[in-house]
Design a protein around this motif. Structure first.
Motif, PDB file in Angstrom:
ATOM      1  N   ALA A  66     -57.313 -34.680  38.895  1.00  0.00           N
ATOM      2  CA  ALA A  66     -57.480 -34.210  37.522  1.00  0.00           C
ATOM      3  C   ALA A  66     -58.895 -34.451  37.011  1.00  0.00           C
ATOM      4  N   LEU A  67     -59.560 -35.437  37.577  1.00  0.00           N
ATOM      5  CA  LEU A  67     -60.908 -35.765  37.130  1.00  0.00           C
ATOM      6  C   LEU A  67     -61.939 -34.803  37.702  1.00  0.00           C
ATOM      7  N   PHE A  68     -61.810 -34.479  38.998  1.00  0.00           N
ATOM      8  CA  PHE A  68     -62.851 -33.715  39.677  1.00  0.00           C
ATOM      9  C   PHE A  68     -62.492 -32.247  39.912  1.00  0.00           C
ATOM     10  N   GLU A  69     -61.222 -31.851  39.774  1.00  0.00           N
ATOM     11  CA  GLU A  69     -60.842 -30.478  40.080  1.00  0.00           C
ATOM     12  C   GLU A  69     -60.545 -29.689  38.809  1.00  0.00           C
ATOM     13  N   LEU A  74     -63.990 -27.872  42.727  1.00  0.00           N
ATOM     14  CA  LEU A  74     -64.719 -29.001  42.158  1.00  0.00           C
ATOM     15  C   LEU A  74     -65.344 -28.597  40.828  1.00  0.00           C
ATOM     16  N   ASN A  75     -65.065 -29.378  39.782  1.00  0.00           N
ATOM     17  CA  ASN A  75     -65.549 -29.080  38.432  1.00  0.00           C
ATOM     18  C   ASN A  75     -66.796 -29.911  38.164  1.00  0.00           C
ATOM     19  N   LEU A  76     -67.951 -29.314  38.415  1.00  0.00           N
ATOM     20  CA  LEU A  76     -69.208 -30.037  38.239  1.00  0.00           C
ATOM     21  C   LEU A  76     -69.554 -30.244  36.768  1.00  0.00           C
ATOM     22  N   ASN A  77     -68.949 -29.475  35.873  1.00  0.00           N
ATOM     23  CA  ASN A  77     -69.256 -29.607  34.452  1.00  0.00           C
ATOM     24  C   ASN A  77     -68.366 -30.626  33.749  1.00  0.00           C
ATOM     25  N   THR A  93     -72.266 -35.300  32.729  1.00  0.00           N
ATOM     26  CA  THR A  93     -71.388 -34.481  33.566  1.00  0.00           C
ATOM     27  C   THR A  93     -71.484 -34.936  35.013  1.00  0.00           C
ATOM     28  N   LEU A  94     -70.513 -34.513  35.787  1.00  0.00           N
ATOM     29  CA  LEU A  94     -70.508 -34.856  37.210  1.00  0.00           C
ATOM     30  C   LEU A  94     -71.735 -34.292  37.903  1.00  0.00           C
ATOM     31  N   ASN A  95     -72.121 -33.071  37.572  1.00  0.00           N
ATOM     32  CA  ASN A  95     -73.282 -32.442  38.199  1.00  0.00           C
ATOM     33  C   ASN A  95     -74.548 -33.231  37.906  1.00  0.00           C
ATOM     34  N   TYR A  96     -74.699 -33.695  36.666  1.00  0.00           N
ATOM     35  CA  TYR A  96     -75.906 -34.437  36.294  1.00  0.00           C
ATOM     36  C   TYR A  96     -75.993 -35.754  37.060  1.00  0.00           C
ATOM     37  N   LEU A  97     -74.888 -36.475  37.142  1.00  0.00           N
ATOM     38  CA  LEU A  97     -74.912 -37.768  37.826  1.00  0.00           C
ATOM     39  C   LEU A  97     -75.135 -37.601  39.326  1.00  0.00           C
ATOM     40  N   ILE A  98     -74.594 -36.518  39.915  1.00  0.00           N
ATOM     41  CA  ILE A  98     -74.834 -36.275  41.343  1.00  0.00           C
ATOM     42  C   ILE A  98     -76.308 -36.012  41.585  1.00  0.00           C
ATOM     43  N   ARG A  99     -76.907 -35.181  40.727  1.00  0.00           N
ATOM     44  CA  ARG A  99     -78.332 -34.881  40.895  1.00  0.00           C
ATOM     45  C   ARG A  99     -79.187 -36.122  40.683  1.00  0.00           C
ATOM     46  N   LEU A 165     -70.592 -41.574  42.261  1.00  0.00           N
ATOM     47  CA  LEU A 165     -70.651 -41.027  43.618  1.00  0.00           C
ATOM     48  C   LEU A 165     -69.627 -41.701  44.526  1.00  0.00           C
ATOM     49  N   GLY A 166     -69.348 -42.996  44.277  1.00  0.00           N
ATOM     50  CA  GLY A 166     -68.334 -43.689  45.060  1.00  0.00           C
ATOM     51  C   GLY A 166     -66.943 -43.124  44.841  1.00  0.00           C
ATOM     52  N   TYR A 167     -66.616 -42.823  43.578  1.00  0.00           N
ATOM     53  CA  TYR A 167     -65.313 -42.214  43.302  1.00  0.00           C
ATOM     54  C   TYR A 167     -65.249 -40.793  43.838  1.00  0.00           C
ATOM     55  N   LEU A 168     -66.364 -40.072  43.775  1.00  0.00           N
ATOM     56  CA  LEU A 168     -66.390 -38.728  44.348  1.00  0.00           C
ATOM     57  C   LEU A 168     -66.192 -38.785  45.862  1.00  0.00           C
ATOM     58  N   ALA A 169     -66.746 -39.822  46.497  1.00  0.00           N
ATOM     59  CA  ALA A 169     -66.554 -39.989  47.941  1.00  0.00           C
ATOM     60  C   ALA A 169     -65.078 -40.220  48.264  1.00  0.00           C
ATOM     61  N   LYS A 170     -64.380 -40.999  47.409  1.00  0.00           N
ATOM     62  CA  LYS A 170     -62.940 -41.188  47.606  1.00  0.00           C
ATOM     63  C   LYS A 170     -62.195 -39.864  47.510  1.00  0.00           C
ATOM     64  N   TYR A 171     -62.589 -39.055  46.533  1.00  0.00           N
ATOM     65  CA  TYR A 171     -61.943 -37.751  46.355  1.00  0.00           C
ATOM     66  C   TYR A 171     -62.181 -36.858  47.575  1.00  0.00           C
ATOM     67  N   TYR A 172     -63.421 -36.804  48.027  1.00  0.00           N
ATOM     68  CA  TYR A 172     -63.728 -35.981  49.206  1.00  0.00           C
ATOM     69  C   TYR A 172     -62.982 -36.503  50.439  1.00  0.00           C
ATOM     70  N   ALA A 173     -62.888 -37.838  50.573  1.00  0.00           N
ATOM     71  CA  ALA A 173     -62.186 -38.407  51.729  1.00  0.00           C
ATOM     72  C   ALA A 173     -60.711 -38.019  51.704  1.00  0.00           C
ATOM     73  N   ALA A 174     -60.102 -38.064  50.514  1.00  0.00           N
ATOM     74  CA  ALA A 174     -58.691 -37.671  50.411  1.00  0.00           C
ATOM     75  C   ALA A 174     -58.516 -36.184  50.710  1.00  0.00           C
ATOM     76  N   ARG A 175     -59.427 -35.363  50.196  1.00  0.00           N
ATOM     77  CA  ARG A 175     -59.361 -33.929  50.499  1.00  0.00           C
ATOM     78  C   ARG A 175     -59.492 -33.680  51.991  1.00  0.00           C
ATOM     79  N   ALA A 176     -60.458 -34.373  52.617  1.00  0.00           N
ATOM     80  CA  ALA A 176     -60.666 -34.176  54.058  1.00  0.00           C
ATOM     81  C   ALA A 176     -59.458 -34.642  54.860  1.00  0.00           C
ATOM     82  N   GLU A 177     -58.811 -35.710  54.390  1.00  0.00           N
ATOM     83  CA  GLU A 177     -57.685 -36.275  55.135  1.00  0.00           C
ATOM     84  C   GLU A 177     -56.444 -35.398  55.049  1.00  0.00           C
TER      85      GLU A 177
END
Length: 714
Positions: A66-69, A74-77, A93-99, A165-177
Motif C-alpha cells: 500500500a505504501l509503494f504501489e 511503483l508509485n514514485l509520487n 516523495t519516494l522519487n525525491y528520496l531515491i534520487r 531505500l531500505g524499506y524499498l529494498a524489502k519491497y523489491y525483495a518480496a516482489r522478486a521472491e
C-alpha cells in the motif's frame, strides 16, 4: 621401514582428519545430528526456518504494497515522509528520496541490497549533515511514529533517504521472491468487511484449499484464531499479525500459505532442498571420514609410540640431543608455542588470503590452523618424552628433580647451622625474586612483537615474493587482454570503414547507371517498375553504408567537433518545421513545450542536427499513427534537456540498453526502413558533445532525452 610407514599413516590420518573437519563445518545445515536423523527436507529445521522467513516476507509485502504501489505499479509520487527543514514543513516523495540517495552514492544491487559507490556520489555525508538537517515528523512506513519532544526525529535528509531505500529494498525483495519469478510458495491473505474485500496473493487462480493441498501448509482465519498447519512448529503469532494489518475495523480475515513439495520452480526452497540433500550426503561422508581418521590417527600414533627409540642396528633406546632437555623446558616450550599460535594463526591466515583469496568463516580457519600448528609440535615433543621415559632419563633430566635435590641439600646443611630460620629465608627469598622476575620477563615477552617479527620475517618474504609474482602475472594478463580487446575493436572499426568504402565504388556505379536508365525511354512498364525498385534499394544501401561509416567514426571518437553556442529551443523548432510534412504524412500531432527565453548550449550544430533528425525519423517510422508526439525543451540544473515522447506502434519487447546497440530496430519484424544504427550514432555523438542520450521505455511509451551542457552565459 616400519617407522616410515607409521609416520606416513599418521600424516595421512591427520590430513583426513583436517578434511573431515572442514567438510563437517561447511556442509552442515544446522545441527549435524538433526541433519543425519531427518532425511526429509520438509520435516527439517532448515525448511521450517525458510518457511518462517517466507511468512515474514509476506507480512513485509502486505505492509509495503500500500505504501509503494498504485494500480499494480511503483508509485514514485507517493509521499513517504514529512519533516521540518530549518523550521519549514517539507513533504518528501519516494522519487525525491531515491534520487537524493543516488546522489549520495547509494543504490540497490541485483540482490536488492543497499550498496554504496562513493565514486559516483555528488553529496558527501558531511555535506548532508551540514546542509540538510531535518526533524522527521512523519514516516509512512512507520505510521505509529510520533515525535514526543523537539529533540526526537533529529536526523539528516541523507539518513532519511537511506532508511527509505531500505524499506524499498524489502519491497523489491518480496516482489522478486513471490511475483517476479515462479515460486514454490503460494499464499493468499484476504480481508473482508461486508461487500468490501482486499486480497494479497501470488496465486489468484487457486483457492485456499488448493494452496493448503500443495504439501506443507499453514492456514488460519479470524473465526477460529487457530493456526492449522502440518509443520512441526508453526508460528503462533500469525493471528495478531493479521489483525494488526486489518484495514477494516470490524472485518474478518483468512490466510493460507502452502509450499509445493514437488518443487517445480527454481526458488529459495528448491535451492535450500538441494543444499540440505548435499549437506546430508557430505555430513555423512564427513562423519564417516572423521571416525575413520580418528581410528587411523590413534592406531598410527600408538604404533609410533611403540616404535620410537628402537633401532635395528643398536641395542637399547636411541636418544636424540633434544631428548636430554629437561621435562619442564619442553613443557614450557609447548606452552609458549600454544600461546604464540594465537597470534601466528591469524597472521598466517591473512598471508594465505593474499595468495588464494578471501575465506569465509575466519574463526574456524584460525582455530584449525592453531590445532595444526600445535599438533605439529605435540607429536615430536610427545615422542621425545616417550623415548626419555623408556631410557629412564625423564626424571633424571627434570629441573624439578634438580630443584628438589638442591632444596634437600640446603635443608640438610641448614640443620647444621643456627639460627635455622635465617638460612631458609636466604634460600627462599632469592628464588621468589627470581620467579617474579621470570614472570615479568615472560609477560614482557608475550607483549613484545620482536620474536613474532623474527619468525615471520622469512615467511613474510616468501609470501611477498609469491604475491608479487601472482600480481605481476595478473597485471600482465589484464594488460594483454585489454590490448587484445583494443586491437579487436580497432580492427572491427577499420574493417567496417574499409568495407563501407569498398562498397561505395560499385554502389556509385549502380546509382549512375540507374540514373542513365531513367533518362532512357523505356516503354515496358515492368522495366520501369524494376528500375524504381533498383533505385530504391540502391539508395537504401547507400544510406546504410554512410550510416556504417558514421557509426564507426562516432564509436571510435574520430569525428572532429566544432563547438559553438546554439539556442537549443530554436534548433528544435527548426527541426520540427523541417519534419512538419513528414510528421503529417505519418498522421502524428506535435505537442511542443519550448522555453520562452533562449536556452544556450555549447554543441556542434551539424552533429546535433543529426541526433535530432534520427530521433524524429524514428517517430515517423515507429510511432502509432494518429497519436501525439510530445517535444519538451527545458533546463535541468547545469544542463539543457530535450525530451521526445511518443506511443510505439509495435510492442517494445526490448530494453533501452539493447535499443541503442548497433543494428537493433524498434520493430522486430524489420518491416520498416532503417539500418538500426540511428540511436547508436546518436548516443555516440551525444557522448562526444559531452552530453548524454537517455532512452526510457514504459510499456508502449517511448521517451528519448538528449542532455547537453549549458553555455557559461546561461
Amino acid at each position: 621401514m616400519k617407522k616410515i610407514l607409521a609416520a606416513s599413516l599418521h600424516t595421512l590420518a591427520l590430513l583426513l582428519l583436517l578434511l573431515s573437519l572442514i567438510l563437517l563445518h561447511f556442509s552442515s545445515e544446522g545441527s549435524l545430528l538433526s541433519v543425519l536423523r531427518q532425511p526429509d527436507y520438509f520435516r527439517s529445521d532448515s525448511f521450517e526456518s525458510e518457511f518462517s522467513e517466507a511468512v515474514s516476507d509476506i507480512f513485509d509485502y502486505i505492509d509495503l504494497r500500500a505504501l509503494f504501489e498504485k494500480n499494480g505499479a511503483l508509485n514514485l509520487n507517493q509521499v513517504v515522509a514529512q519533516a521540518e527543514e530549518r523550521g519549514t514543513p517539507v513533504s518528501y516523495t519516494l522519487n525525491y528520496l531515491i534520487r537524493y540517495a543516488r546522489s549520495m552514492g547509494y543504490y540497490l544491487n541485483a540482490k536488492n541490497e543497499i550498496q554504496l559507490d562513493e565514486r559516483s556520489a555528488t553529496i558527501s555525508p558531511m555535506e548532508d549533515e551540514k546542509e540538510h538537517p531535518i526533524r522527521i515528523t512523519f514516516r509512512a512506513y512507520m505510521p505509529d511514529y510520533k515525535p514526543l519532544s523537539p529533540a526526537d526525529g533529529l536526523s539528516s535528509l541523507g539518513k532519511l533517504a537511506q532508511e527509505t531505500l531500505g524499506y524499498l529494498a524489502k519491497y523489491y525483495a518480496a516482489r522478486a521472491e513471490f511475483f517476479d519469478q515462479d515460486s514454490n510458495l503460494k499464499f493468499s491473505v484476504r480481508y473482508t468487511s461486508g461487500e468490501k474485500s482486499m486480497l494479497y496473493t501470488n496465486a489468484a487462480d487457486m483457492t485456499e484449499a488448493e494452496i493448503c493441498a500443495l504439501g506443507s501448509f499453514l492456514s488460519t482465519d479470524s473465526d477460529s484464531l487457530a493456526v492449522r498447519s502440518n509443520l512441526r512448529t508453526a508460528p503462533a503469532n500469525i493471528p495478531p499479525l493479521l489483525q494488526a494489518r486489518n484495514p477494516y475495523a470490524d472485518g474478518s480475515y483468512t490466510m493460507a500459505v502452502g509450499v509445493n513439495r514437488t518443487l517445480p520452480a527454481a526458488d529459495a526452497f528448491s535451492d535450500a532442498a538441494q543444499r540440505y540433500e548435499s549437506s546430508r550426503i557430505l555430513s555423512a561422508a564427513g562423519l564417516f571420514l572423521l571416525l575413520g581418521s580418528l581410528l587411523l590417527a590413534g592406531g598410527s600414533y600408538v604404533w609410533l609410540l611403540l616404535l620410537t627409540g628402537k633401532s635395528a642396528e643398536r641395542k637399547g633406546i636411541v636418544l636424540y640431543p633434544a631428548d636430554h632437555a629437561p621435562l619442564e623446558l619442553l613443557l614450557l616450550l609447548f606452552l609458549l608455542w600454544f600461546l604464540w599460535t594465537n597470534r601466528l594463526a591469524p597472521v598466517f591466515l591473512d598471508s594465505l588470503v593474499l595468495v588464494i583469496g578471501e575465506l569465509r568463516d575466519t574463526d574456524f580457519w584460525i582455530a584449525l590452523f592453531r590445532f595444526l600448528f600445535c599438533y605439529l609440535l605435540f607429536v615430536p615433543l610427545s615422542l621425545s618424552l616417550v623415548r626419555a621415559y623408556k631410557a629412564r632419563t625423564l626424571w633424571k633430566a627434570s629441573l624439578l628433580r634438580r630443584l628438589s635435590e638442591l632444596v634437600r641439600c640446603y635443608t640438610e646443611s641448614a640443620a647444621q647451622t643456627a639460627p635455622r630460620f635465617y638460612s631458609l629465608l636466604l634460600f627462599v627469598l632469592p628464588n621468589l625474586l627470581g620467579i617474579l622476575l621470570f614472570l615479568l620477563l615472560f609477560l614482557h615477552f608475550l607483549q613484545n612483537r620482536s620474536l613474532r617479527a623474527f619468525f615471520t620475517a622469512l615467511a613474510l618474504l616468501c609470501i611477498l615474493a609469491l604475491i608479487d609474482f601472482y600480481s605481476w602475472r595478473i597485471t600482465a594478463g589484464l594488460s594483454e587482454a585489454v590490448g587484445r580487446q583494443v586491437r579487436a575493436e580497432r580492427l572491427r572499426t577499420d574493417l567496417i570503414t574499409n568495407v563501407s568504402h569498398d562498397l561505395k565504388t560499385p554502389l556509385t556505379s549502380i546509382l549512375n547507371y540507374v540514373e542513365l536508365l531513367k533518362r532512357e525511354e523505356l516503354d515496358n512498364p515492368r522495366a520501369q517498375e524494376y528500375l524504381e525498385i533498383l533505385e530504391q534499394k540502391s539508395g537504401r544501401l547507400k544510406t546504410l553504408t554512410e550510416d556504417l561509416v558514421e557509426a564507426s567514426k562516432a564509436s571510435s571518437g574520430s569525428i572532429t567537433m566544432n563547438f559553438t553556442e546554439l539556442d537549443y529551443g530554436e534548433m528544435i523548432q527548426q527541426a520540427l518545421g523541417e519534419f512538419e510534412d513528414k510528421l503529417s504524412a505519418a498522421k502524428l500531432t506535435i505537442v511542443e513545450t519550448l522555453p520562452p527565453e533562449p536556452l544556450m548550449i555549447v554543441s556542434d550544430g551539424r552533429h546535433l542536427w543529426r541526433i535530432i533528425e534520427n530521433l524524429l525519423n524514428n517517430c515517423c517510422k515507429y510511432a502509432l499513427r494518429g497519436s501525439r508526439v510530445y517535444v519538451d525543451v527545458y533546463r535541468d540544473e547545469d544542463c539543457a534537456v530535450c525530451t521526445i515522447k511518443n506511443i510505439s506502434a509495435s510492442p517494445l519487447n526490448i530494453t533501452p540498453e539493447e535499443l541503442t546497440e548497433r543494428f537493433v530496430r524498434g520493430d522486430v519484424s524489420r518491416s520498416t526502413e532503417g539500418s538500426g544504427l540511428g540511436l547508436s550514432i546518436a548516443k555516440s555523438l551525444s557522448s562526444l558533445m559531452k552530453g548524454e542520450l537517455r532512452i526510457e521505455i514504459d510499456g508502449d511509451l517511448y521517451k528519448a532525452s538528449v542532455r547537453l551542457p549549458l553555455s557559461v552565459e546561461s
